[in-house]
Design an enzyme around this catalytic site. Structure first.
Site, short mmCIF file in Angstrom:
data_model
loop_
_atom_site.label_atom_id
_atom_site.label_comp_id
_atom_site.label_asym_id
_atom_site.label_seq_id
_atom_site.Cartn_x
_atom_site.Cartn_y
_atom_site.Cartn_z
N THR A 74 0.87 -1.16 0.00
CA THR A 74 0.00 0.00 0.00
C THR A 74 0.91 1.22 0.00
O THR A 74 1.93 1.25 0.67
CB THR A 74 -1.03 -0.04 1.16
OG1 THR A 74 -2.04 0.94 0.92
CG2 THR A 74 -0.42 0.21 2.51
N CYS A 104 -3.87 7.07 7.92
CA CYS A 104 -4.48 5.74 7.85
C CYS A 104 -3.51 4.73 8.44
O CYS A 104 -2.33 5.02 8.61
CB CYS A 104 -4.77 5.35 6.41
SG CYS A 104 -5.88 6.48 5.54
N HIS A 113 -5.98 -1.39 4.60
CA HIS A 113 -5.60 0.03 4.67
C HIS A 113 -6.81 0.77 5.24
O HIS A 113 -7.70 1.17 4.50
CB HIS A 113 -5.27 0.50 3.25
CG HIS A 113 -4.81 1.93 3.15
ND1 HIS A 113 -3.99 2.35 2.14
CD2 HIS A 113 -5.05 3.02 3.90
CE1 HIS A 113 -3.74 3.66 2.27
NE2 HIS A 113 -4.39 4.09 3.34
#
Lengths: 207, 161
Positions: free
Chosen positions: B23, B29, B46
């Protein structure tokens, strides 16, 4: 009409938000032009409702380095306002503003970076002013905060705010500059859940 | 080398060895990685927000720490992972802008990490390591072959946790 779901806005509501974006970006560009006392060309802003996944693609991919200038918005509208530009645009902007011709971003001093932050402050301020006079709503903004990092990481902050109300974000892209030194900027306005309703209501779009 | 499987914002995916999950540009996040070291099955979520029960529009399970972790476990079990063997690693949860204010809106990265750790604890999943907080973005790559979590940041050396 307190809660609006951005994923299911109708066409009229979207057009209104787009138009607010257009006017806001226009005012912001005028403010910049006055500040540097130069004529600045501005393209027609692109206003899009993007999915989170696509958001960072607009800025050259999640790992692309960008400058983000963020203000918290309070008053009758609550939320965040963000101005994001790619590092190369930020670079051009500082060169124009400070009358420098530096080739690498790393050569900029604290004062240069502080000027960049102030530009962000002034143009987001101009944007918010136009929103305020259009809607006749009181809007107060915080001091500006700046971060230089990966696009995905910077955008995660407004995306999370949007995430509370839907899976998409409202993105306004503008292009402005003088001569060769083009600057591409992106405004992201993030009203909270209630404020979407407040904005649309003030314009007579919803009950 | 195998193509890396990209996981977007508010998204999750699972794969078996030698798959690599990645990711890009994690900010506030949190990237949650789960791993079954025997079956060599891994999963990456995520997540953007701590708690699905606080949000009205919560149909995207991968968006929240609580529902994201559960969905990850379900998907991994389907690939042959044993729930009781799972271990976790965490990255992200940065505070990208140095707000002076201490209100909850601004501490979202920290709250995402807290909620993830709490949820993992509730489910009896051990957190082996984490690289969270601070004020910078991270790109992460998870190697299901050996359970390594590689972390890239701008202007710093690559880290493996």
């Amino acid at each position: 009409m307190d809660n609006i779901n951005i994923d299911t806005l109708d066409n009229i509501q979207l057009d209104v938000l787009r138009e607010i974006g257009n006017i806001g970006a226009g005012n912001a560009t005028t403010a910049l032009s006055q500040m540097i006392n130069k004529k600045i060309d501005m393209g027609v802003p692109k206003v899009n409702i993007s999915e989170f996944k696509e958001l960072s693609e607009v800025l050259g991919g999640a790992e692309n380095q960008v400058v983000g200038i963020l203000l918290n918005v309070e008053g009758e509208i609550n939320g965040m306002m963000m101005f994001v530009l790619e590092k190369v645009s930020a670079h051009n902007l500082v060169n124009i503003l400070m009358g420098k011709e530096l080739n690498t971003f790393e050569d900029f001093t604290e004062i240069d970076l502080s000027a960049l932050k102030e530009i962000g402050n002034i143009i987001t301020g101009a944007y918010l002013n136009s929103l305020s006079s259009l809607t006749n709503l009181k809007i107060i903004s915080s001091i500006p905060y700046m971060a230089i990092d990966m696009a995905g990481a910077i955008l995660s902050v407004p995306a999370i705010e949007f995430g509370k109300i839907g899976d998409k974000a409202l993105l306004i892209q503008t292009e402005f500059g003088e001569g060769e030194d083009k600057v591409f900027g992106n405004f992201i306005l993030i009203p909270d859940v209630k404020s979407y309703g407040t904005i649309l209501k003030s314009l007579g779009i919803t009950e | 080398m195998d193509e890396k499987i990209k996981v977007g914002m508010a998204d999750l995916n699972v794969c078996a060895s030698p798959g690599i999950l990645t990711t890009l540009g994690l900010g506030s996040c949190v990237g949650i990685v789960l791993y079954d070291p025997i079956k060599k099955v891994g999963g990456l979520a995520h997540i953007m927000l701590p708690d699905s029960t606080q949000i009205k529009n919560n149909s995207n399970l991968a968006k929240f720490a609580d529902t994201g972790i559960k969905k990850l476990i379900d998907d991994m079990t389907r690939l042959g992972a044993n729930k009781n063997r799972l271990v976790a690693k965490l990255a992200g949860g940065a505070q990208m802008f140095s707000f002076k204010s201490s209100n909850d809106l601004m501490r979202i990265g920290e709250r995402n990490v807290e909620a993830s750790v709490k949820m993992l604890k509730t489910l009896g999943i051990k957190v082996l390591s984490q690289d969270t907080g601070e004020n910078y973005g991270r790109t992460i790559e998870f190697y299901t072959e050996n359970g390594d979590l590689l972390i890239k940041t701008i202007g710093k050396d690559i880290k493996i946790i």
